[in-house]
Design a protein around this motif. Structure first.
Motif, PDB file in Angstrom:
ATOM      1  N   GLN A 109       0.823  -1.211   0.000  1.00 38.66           N
ATOM      2  CA  GLN A 109       0.000   0.000   0.000  1.00 38.66           C
ATOM      3  C   GLN A 109       0.855   1.258   0.000  1.00 38.66           C
ATOM      4  OE1 GLN A 109      -2.545  -0.628   3.406  1.00 38.66           O
ATOM      5  NE2 GLN A 109      -4.078  -1.780   2.223  1.00 38.66           N
ATOM      6  N   ALA A 110       1.991   1.203   0.688  1.00 42.65           N
ATOM      7  CA  ALA A 110       2.877   2.368   0.722  1.00 42.65           C
ATOM      8  C   ALA A 110       3.455   2.675  -0.661  1.00 42.65           C
ATOM      9  CB  ALA A 110       4.009   2.130   1.719  1.00 42.65           C
ATOM     10  N   HIS A 111       3.523   1.677  -1.521  1.00 38.43           N
ATOM     11  CA  HIS A 111       4.064   1.860  -2.868  1.00 38.43           C
ATOM     12  C   HIS A 111       2.972   1.884  -3.936  1.00 38.43           C
ATOM     13  CE1 HIS A 111       8.405   1.354  -1.941  1.00 38.43           C
ATOM     14  NE2 HIS A 111       7.973   0.589  -0.956  1.00 38.43           N
ATOM     15  N   GLY A 112       1.736   1.665  -3.539  1.00 39.09           N
ATOM     16  CA  GLY A 112       0.644   1.642  -4.504  1.00 39.09           C
ATOM     17  C   GLY A 112       0.640   0.410  -5.381  1.00 39.09           C
ATOM     18  N   VAL A 113       1.145  -0.712  -4.830  1.00 38.25           N
ATOM     19  CA  VAL A 113       1.170  -1.963  -5.598  1.00 38.25           C
ATOM     20  C   VAL A 113       0.535  -3.076  -4.776  1.00 38.25           C
ATOM     21  CG1 VAL A 113       3.217  -1.296  -6.901  1.00 38.25           C
ATOM     22  CG2 VAL A 113       3.483  -2.625  -4.792  1.00 38.25           C
ATOM     23  N   SER A 114       0.313  -4.206  -5.406  1.00 33.97           N
ATOM     24  CA  SER A 114      -0.396  -5.319  -4.792  1.00 33.97           C
ATOM     25  C   SER A 114       0.488  -6.143  -3.867  1.00 33.97           C
ATOM     26  CB  SER A 114      -0.944  -6.239  -5.878  1.00 33.97           C
ATOM     27  OG  SER A 114       0.131  -6.897  -6.539  1.00 33.97           O
ATOM     28  N   ILE A 115      -0.151  -7.049  -3.142  1.00 36.31           N
ATOM     29  CA  ILE A 115       0.562  -8.020  -2.316  1.00 36.31           C
ATOM     30  C   ILE A 115       1.506  -8.852  -3.180  1.00 36.31           C
ATOM     31  CG2 ILE A 115       0.235 -10.138  -0.958  1.00 36.31           C
ATOM     32  CD1 ILE A 115      -2.380  -8.841   0.099  1.00 36.31           C
ATOM     33  N   ALA A 116       1.013  -9.309  -4.329  1.00 37.55           N
ATOM     34  CA  ALA A 116       1.838 -10.129  -5.218  1.00 37.55           C
ATOM     35  C   ALA A 116       3.066  -9.373  -5.696  1.00 37.55           C
ATOM     36  CB  ALA A 116       1.008 -10.597  -6.414  1.00 37.55           C
ATOM     37  N   ALA A 117       2.890  -8.138  -6.119  1.00 38.96           N
ATOM     38  CA  ALA A 117       4.012  -7.340  -6.607  1.00 38.96           C
ATOM     39  C   ALA A 117       5.051  -7.141  -5.507  1.00 38.96           C
ATOM     40  CB  ALA A 117       3.521  -5.991  -7.126  1.00 38.96           C
ATOM     41  N   THR A 118       4.587  -6.943  -4.286  1.00 41.33           N
ATOM     42  CA  THR A 118       5.502  -6.733  -3.168  1.00 41.33           C
ATOM     43  C   THR A 118       6.294  -8.001  -2.863  1.00 41.33           C
ATOM     44  OG1 THR A 118       3.869  -5.183  -2.281  1.00 41.33           O
ATOM     45  CG2 THR A 118       5.653  -5.846  -0.812  1.00 41.33           C
ATOM     46  N   ALA A 119       5.622  -9.164  -2.931  1.00 38.09           N
ATOM     47  CA  ALA A 119       6.313 -10.434  -2.707  1.00 38.09           C
ATOM     48  C   ALA A 119       7.383 -10.664  -3.775  1.00 38.09           C
ATOM     49  CB  ALA A 119       5.309 -11.584  -2.716  1.00 38.09           C
ATOM     50  N   LEU A 120       7.083 -10.320  -5.017  1.00 40.06           N
ATOM     51  CA  LEU A 120       8.064 -10.474  -6.087  1.00 40.06           C
ATOM     52  C   LEU A 120       9.233  -9.507  -5.896  1.00 40.06           C
ATOM     53  CD1 LEU A 120       5.605 -10.817  -9.105  1.00 40.06           C
ATOM     54  CD2 LEU A 120       7.036 -12.632  -8.141  1.00 40.06           C
ATOM     55  N   ALA A 121       8.939  -8.292  -5.439  1.00 43.01           N
ATOM     56  CA  ALA A 121       9.996  -7.311  -5.219  1.00 43.01           C
ATOM     57  C   ALA A 121      10.943  -7.765  -4.116  1.00 43.01           C
ATOM     58  CB  ALA A 121       9.379  -5.953  -4.872  1.00 43.01           C
ATOM     59  N   TRP A 122      10.396  -8.372  -3.056  1.00 44.92           N
ATOM     60  CA  TRP A 122      11.270  -8.901  -2.005  1.00 44.92           C
ATOM     61  C   TRP A 122      12.184  -9.983  -2.575  1.00 44.92           C
ATOM     62  CZ3 TRP A 122      12.046 -13.836  -0.201  1.00 44.92           C
ATOM     63  CH2 TRP A 122      12.882 -13.954   0.932  1.00 44.92           C
ATOM     64  N   LEU A 123      11.622 -10.888  -3.363  1.00 48.34           N
ATOM     65  CA  LEU A 123      12.417 -11.987  -3.909  1.00 48.34           C
ATOM     66  C   LEU A 123      13.496 -11.462  -4.845  1.00 48.34           C
ATOM     67  CD1 LEU A 123      12.788 -15.016  -3.888  1.00 48.34           C
ATOM     68  CD2 LEU A 123      10.982 -15.217  -5.615  1.00 48.34           C
ATOM     69  N   ARG A 124      13.158 -10.458  -5.645  1.00 48.76           N
ATOM     70  CA  ARG A 124      14.158  -9.844  -6.532  1.00 48.76           C
ATOM     71  C   ARG A 124      15.340  -9.280  -5.756  1.00 48.76           C
ATOM     72  NH1 ARG A 124      11.331  -5.369  -8.184  1.00 48.76           N
ATOM     73  NH2 ARG A 124      13.380  -4.486  -8.597  1.00 48.76           N
ATOM     74  N   SER A 125      15.094  -8.846  -4.526  1.00 50.45           N
ATOM     75  CA  SER A 125      16.139  -8.192  -3.738  1.00 50.45           C
ATOM     76  C   SER A 125      17.101  -9.166  -3.076  1.00 50.45           C
ATOM     77  CB  SER A 125      15.490  -7.327  -2.645  1.00 50.45           C
ATOM     78  OG  SER A 125      14.977  -8.136  -1.590  1.00 50.45           O
ATOM     79  N   GLN A 126      16.823 -10.455  -3.162  1.00 51.91           N
ATOM     80  CA  GLN A 126      17.625 -11.441  -2.450  1.00 51.91           C
ATOM     81  C   GLN A 126      18.919 -11.770  -3.199  1.00 51.91           C
ATOM     82  OE1 GLN A 126      16.611 -12.191   0.780  1.00 51.91           O
ATOM     83  NE2 GLN A 126      15.333 -10.500   0.055  1.00 51.91           N
ATOM     84  N   PRO A 127      19.958 -12.170  -2.468  1.00 52.78           N
ATOM     85  CA  PRO A 127      21.253 -12.440  -3.097  1.00 52.78           C
ATOM     86  C   PRO A 127      21.155 -13.442  -4.243  1.00 52.78           C
ATOM     87  CG  PRO A 127      21.467 -12.432  -0.708  1.00 52.78           C
ATOM     88  CD  PRO A 127      19.999 -12.340  -1.003  1.00 52.78           C
ATOM     89  N   ALA A 128      21.807 -13.102  -5.347  1.00 49.74           N
ATOM     90  CA  ALA A 128      21.944 -13.949  -6.538  1.00 49.74           C
ATOM     91  C   ALA A 128      20.681 -14.043  -7.385  1.00 49.74           C
ATOM     92  CB  ALA A 128      22.418 -15.355  -6.181  1.00 49.74           C
ATOM     93  N   VAL A 129      19.552 -13.513  -6.930  1.00 52.20           N
ATOM     94  CA  VAL A 129      18.314 -13.631  -7.714  1.00 52.20           C
ATOM     95  C   VAL A 129      18.343 -12.661  -8.891  1.00 52.20           C
ATOM     96  CG1 VAL A 129      15.804 -13.307  -7.711  1.00 52.20           C
ATOM     97  CG2 VAL A 129      16.918 -14.461  -5.785  1.00 52.20           C
ATOM     98  N   ALA A 130      18.133 -13.193 -10.092  1.00 51.37           N
ATOM     99  CA  ALA A 130      18.067 -12.371 -11.297  1.00 51.37           C
ATOM    100  C   ALA A 130      16.636 -12.041 -11.664  1.00 51.37           C
ATOM    101  CB  ALA A 130      18.737 -13.091 -12.468  1.00 51.37           C
ATOM    102  N   ALA A 131      15.772 -13.047 -11.646  1.00 51.49           N
ATOM    103  CA  ALA A 131      14.389 -12.829 -12.059  1.00 51.49           C
ATOM    104  C   ALA A 131      13.508 -13.935 -11.514  1.00 51.49           C
ATOM    105  CB  ALA A 131      14.288 -12.795 -13.587  1.00 51.49           C
ATOM    106  N   PRO A 132      12.575 -13.616 -10.620  1.00 54.12           N
ATOM    107  CA  PRO A 132      11.597 -14.622 -10.206  1.00 54.12           C
ATOM    108  C   PRO A 132      10.718 -15.016 -11.389  1.00 54.12           C
ATOM    109  CG  PRO A 132      11.581 -12.701  -8.745  1.00 54.12           C
ATOM    110  CD  PRO A 132      12.393 -12.331  -9.947  1.00 54.12           C
ATOM    111  N   ILE A 133      10.189 -16.222 -11.323  1.00 57.16           N
ATOM    112  CA  ILE A 133       9.232 -16.692 -12.333  1.00 57.16           C
ATOM    113  C   ILE A 133       7.831 -16.619 -11.742  1.00 57.16           C
ATOM    114  CG2 ILE A 133       8.491 -18.619 -13.769  1.00 57.16           C
ATOM    115  CD1 ILE A 133      11.364 -19.724 -13.487  1.00 57.16           C
TER     116      ILE A 133
END
Length: 317
Positions: free
Chosen positions: A254-278
């Motif tokens: 909500q703070a970013h104006g995006v969904s729960i799903a988008a936020t979960a993907l953004a967290w995963l993108r931020s993790q070490p070695a992750v290039a792109a979640p599927i």
């Protein structure tokens, strides 16, 4: 854009999962999903030769055929397609003969001259790893595959694969595809991330949204009794702990104006070695959330909050 490992594959940091094509998304819907993803900047599509052989009436290769027809129809530039071998009903396992035959079949279904990224889908203990590694290397040498990758392998077997490839002067893998998300962290973070960092391998995690749980669809522990085809995989996470994760995702989103799903993907993108979640979509309306997940930038504090609330140990279950 994000580079995969030591390759020259620069990709959009969210891979569109093709597992639903020919399953929960028919050809027309699949085309619409692919169109929306690509028009939104997406250029990295993930599939496998086995998708979706489990559906009555399908034969395997169904997803690849749909993607191939879309590629032929739209002729998009600079799209990277990843596919996998070992589970197709006609091409089981990772013997050298099978790897070659399966790759040739995937090339035909996709309508391309070269497979951009080719995964060993599951380890095959019945075949010497030396044989499999050499077979993948030969595909690169012969121009059928640009880069090789590994999916669902243990850390020890990944290390062995890299050692064999180095010793033979063969193509080194550039990516690992593990099961990884906010509710399935420990194994990957403890075992796979360290080896990915050691060998400059990128992670391209599947089940990035935990089969739909991390969309926020299941907001009650009563959801654990769901039995629809895709719900069983997601609803098992609808525990008190899982719902605390959803609540945290919702607040940060909500703070970013995006969904729960988008936020979960953004967290995963931020993790070490992750290039792109599927992540996959069965409806075109779901693509916007996936695109948001590739672009929203969480703060360090928000990433820490999600990491802390999703921390898991056996004592908590």
């Amino acid at each position: 854009m994000t580079r995969i490992g030591i390759s020259d594959l620069d990709i959009f940091p969210l891979s569109l999962g093709g597992n639903v094509f020919g399953w929960t998304a028919d050809r027309e819907t699949s085309f619409a999903i692919l169109d929306a993803y690509h028009s939104g900047g997406g250029d990295f599509i993930d599939t496998a030769d086995a998708y979706s052989a489990w559906v009555p009436g399908n034969t395997g290769g169904d997803s690849e055929r749909i993607i191939g027809e879309w590629l032929a129809s739209r002729r998009p530039e600079n799209v990277v397609v990843a596919t996998k071998v070992s589970q197709h009903p006609e091409f089981k396992g990772l013997s050298a003969k099978n790897v070659r035959a399966a790759a040739e079949a995937s090339l035909q279904r996709l309508g391309v001259d070269t497979l951009d990224l080719y995964y060993a889908h599951f380890d095959d203990a019945t075949v010497p790893l030396e044989e499999t590694v050499a077979a993948f290397g030969d595909l690169v040498s012969d121009g059928l595959v640009r880069y090789t990758a590994i999916s669902n392998y243990s850390a020890d077997r990944i290390r062995e694969w890299v050692g064999l490839a180095r010793a033979a002067g063969s193509a080194l893998p550039v990516a690992i595809q593990p099961h990884y998300n906010l509710v399935h962290r420990n194994e990957v973070e403890e075992q796979i991330v360290p080896i990915a960092e050691e060998f400059d391998l990128s992670l391209v995690p599947y089940y990035a949204l935990a089969a739909g749980f991390l969309t926020g669809k299941y907001r009650s522990t009563d959801a654990a009794g769901e039995t629809s085809p895709r719900a069983e995989g997601a609803s098992k996470y609808a525990t008190d702990h899982g719902l605390r994760i959803i609540d945290a995702l919702e607040g940060i989103g909500q703070a970013h104006g995006v969904s729960i799903a988008a936020t979960a993907l953004a967290w995963l993108r931020s993790q070490p070695a992750v290039a792109a979640p599927i992540a996959s979509a069965s409806r075109v309306e779901q693509i916007a959330d996936l695109l948001d997940g590739a672009r929203v930038q969480l703060t360090a504090e928000e990433i820490s909050e999600l990491t802390e609330v999703s921390a898991w140990s056996p004592a908590r279950v």
